[in-house]
Motif scaffolding. Structure first.
Motif, PDB file in Angstrom:
ATOM      1  N   TRP A 342      -6.669 -26.728  -3.991  1.00 49.85           N
ATOM      2  CA  TRP A 342      -6.801 -26.253  -2.729  1.00 49.85           C
ATOM      3  C   TRP A 342      -7.725 -27.801  -2.423  1.00 49.85           C
ATOM      4  N   MET A 343      -7.647 -27.941  -0.869  1.00 58.01           N
ATOM      5  CA  MET A 343      -8.256 -28.642   0.155  1.00 58.01           C
ATOM      6  C   MET A 343      -8.144 -28.566   1.498  1.00 58.01           C
ATOM      7  N   ALA A 351      -4.484 -20.498  -0.358  1.00 61.18           N
ATOM      8  CA  ALA A 351      -4.533 -20.577  -2.233  1.00 61.18           C
ATOM      9  C   ALA A 351      -4.730 -18.886  -3.339  1.00 61.18           C
ATOM     10  N   ILE A 352      -6.218 -17.984  -1.981  1.00 58.08           N
ATOM     11  CA  ILE A 352      -6.453 -16.936  -2.711  1.00 58.08           C
ATOM     12  C   ILE A 352      -5.285 -15.817  -2.122  1.00 58.08           C
ATOM     13  N   ARG A 353      -4.879 -16.512  -1.343  1.00 59.98           N
ATOM     14  CA  ARG A 353      -3.537 -15.526  -0.997  1.00 59.98           C
ATOM     15  C   ARG A 353      -2.355 -15.846  -2.078  1.00 59.98           C
ATOM     16  N   VAL A 365      -3.289 -18.094 -13.382  1.00 62.05           N
ATOM     17  CA  VAL A 365      -3.751 -18.605 -12.109  1.00 62.05           C
ATOM     18  C   VAL A 365      -5.345 -19.442 -12.699  1.00 62.05           C
ATOM     19  N   GLU A 366      -5.022 -20.330 -12.273  1.00 59.79           N
ATOM     20  CA  GLU A 366      -6.867 -21.395 -12.189  1.00 59.79           C
ATOM     21  C   GLU A 366      -6.950 -21.772 -10.625  1.00 59.79           C
ATOM     22  N   LEU A 367      -8.092 -21.010 -10.216  1.00 65.42           N
ATOM     23  CA  LEU A 367      -8.002 -20.963  -8.511  1.00 65.42           C
ATOM     24  C   LEU A 367      -9.974 -22.087  -8.881  1.00 65.42           C
ATOM     25  N   LEU A 392      -2.344 -27.640  -2.416  1.00 60.79           N
ATOM     26  CA  LEU A 392      -2.412 -27.175  -1.075  1.00 60.79           C
ATOM     27  C   LEU A 392      -3.729 -28.008  -1.254  1.00 60.79           C
ATOM     28  N   GLY A 393      -3.519 -28.393   0.509  1.00 63.38           N
ATOM     29  CA  GLY A 393      -4.026 -28.867   1.546  1.00 63.38           C
ATOM     30  C   GLY A 393      -3.744 -28.338   3.379  1.00 63.38           C
TER      31      GLY A 393
END
Ligand code: HAM
Length: 429
Positions: A342-343, A351-353, A365-367, A392-393
């Motif tokens: 994510w950016m 991204a969290i959702r 998932v790795e966040l 995800l930008g």
């Protein structure tokens, strides 16, 4: 990376780490499944027990009790030990919970650490793990012995354990017309050759002559071959029981080899004894040991009770599987499915959702907790063995069109959020 630290795991103990722990879990899961199909339920006895329990059950003169137990005086001055095995604990629990009132036999299994202060080497640790099972109460039908053996062989078969070999024996029961008479004869035969035996065996002539048969010393082998054999001294009932156990094994298609020297190192056994070896283990190749122990529950203060069981050395089982290469830890490694690159702040919230939704669908998932440049994120994703990177930008989030990159070949696909979830569910690993 490994670095030198003041603290290290105590000699003979070790850390089990990923990815190998995934294999341990799979082995334990398979045991639960297979033992469940034979009607066994799980018992989890404590790791600490009164020292006297093992002295009585396993025997004060055995190596386990006389040299190998971790024993300490508790603050109330009672002598307490880390369990060196769990058969004694299961029998104690059987008595303590009045299990003789349950439909018999009671069938229990356990999985957990045991402690013996042995000399550490490959396949031999001071903290090691056993997967064991015990059948208590009911009768001593030979079919019970055979079914217990069939169960452990089925388990090994399911795991594709290499080079499995089962050896069986009967050591009769403790009466003058059976084992006791035999031991007296064995003792006098041993006394005659005493001078040719090593120190351990000489000591055992006095403490436990049967254990001399266990000797692995090269120069003692030819002497042992000349000693009287227990099969020639079993009473009629024990002889008939042994014949019937072999027949019951044949009915179950279980292959075995007879070994008249198989006496086992714990005092509670009678009649059937058995050991199973596997490939790739060197000198410590016994991966399972067990036998019948009618009378043990009574010895511990309970009602007269039949009993039989076994314990598998889980460390050795895993070693053998790993040596066989059909179970490299990598193949049991849980591949991470999605790395979310994510950016931007909006993208972080999305991204969290997304991570929450994917994890709820059972996808790994790795966040990353802080923002990374795309190149950095992709690099880390492949280091972690991730299958996909979800990019995800802020733009992707605004457009509602998410990019999924397959790391193995670099291909990319665009999805809406529901399409993505659907795709990953179908391709879950
Ligand atoms: P055991 O033969 O002492 O029997 O142990 C069973 C298995 O535990 C061995 O065959 C071996 O695989 C593993 N094992 C023993 N010591 C170590 C060690 N230091 N390091 C790694 N593995 C080890 C018993 O414990 C009996 N309670 C089995 C039983 C259950 N009999 C009737 N019911």
């Amino acid at each position: 990376m490994a670095s030198k630290s003041k603290f290290q795991a105590i000699r003979g103990t070790r850390d089990l780490l990923p990815p190998e722990t995934a294999l341990w879990n799979r082995v334990e899961e398979t045991a639960r499944q297979i033992f469940g199909t034979f009607g066994f339920g799980e018992i989890r006895p404590p790791i600490l027990e009164p020292t006297e329990l093992f002295a009585r059950a396993v025997g004060g003169d055995t190596d386990i009790v006389s040299k190998e137990m971790y024993t300490f005086e508790d603050r109330d001055e009672s002598s307490t030990s880390l369990r060196p095995e769990a058969t004694a604990s299961v029998c104690r629990a059987y008595i303590e919970h009045g299990m003789q009132q349950l439909p018999l036999p009671v069938k229990l299994y356990y999985i957990g650490p045991m402690f013996r202060r042995e000399r550490p080497q490959k396949g031999r640790y001071r903290q090691f793990y056993q997967i064991g099972a015990e059948v208590l109460g009911g009768n001593d039908a030979p079919a019970i012995d055979a079914e217990a053996i069939e169960m452990v062989m089925t388990f090994f078969d399911r795991l594709q354990l290499p080079g499995v070999q089962l050896e069986i024996n009967s050591i009769g029961h403790n009466a003058d017309n059976c084992r006791r008479g035999y031991v007296a004869q064995l003792k006098s035969a041993l006394e005659k050759v005493q001078d040719k035996l090593g120190a351990d065996s000489q000591r055992r002539i006095v403490t436990n002559p049967l254990r001399v048969l266990d000797s692995k010393l090269e120069h003692e082998q030819s002497i042992i071959e000349t000693l009287p054999r227990i099969a020639d001294h079993l009473c009629d009932e024990c002889k008939a029981h042994y014949v019937a156990v072999k027949h019951q094994l044949q009915l179950r298609g279980v292959l075995y080899k007879e070994n008249w020297r198989l006496v086992r190192g714990l005092d509670y056994y009678m009649r059937t004894t058995f050991e199973i070896t596997a490939a790739g283990l060197g000198s410590q190749d016994a991966v399972c040991g067990g036998g019948r122990y009618d009378g043990l529950v009574e010895l511990l203060g309970g009602p007269p009770t039949k009993g039989i069981g076994f314990a598998i050395g889980e460390d050795r089982l895993i070693l053998s599987l790993l040596e066989a290469k059909n179970q490299s830890p990598a193949s049991s490694r849980q591949l991470l499915s999605v790395y979310i690159a994510w950016m931007g702040e909006h993208a972080h919230a999305t991204a969290i959702r997304a991570a929450k939704t994917l994890r709820a669908a059972g996808i790994s998932v790795e966040l990353p907790p802080v923002e990374q440049k795309l190149g950095k994120a992709l690099e880390r994703a492949s280091k972690l063995n991730s299958r996909y990177a979800l990019i995800l930008g802020d733009n992707e989030v605004a457009e509602g069109s998410w990019t999924l990159k397959t790391l193995a070949d670099g291909s990319q696909q665009k999805f809406t959020e529901p399409e993505l979830l659907d795709f990953l569910r179908r391709n879950k690993i």
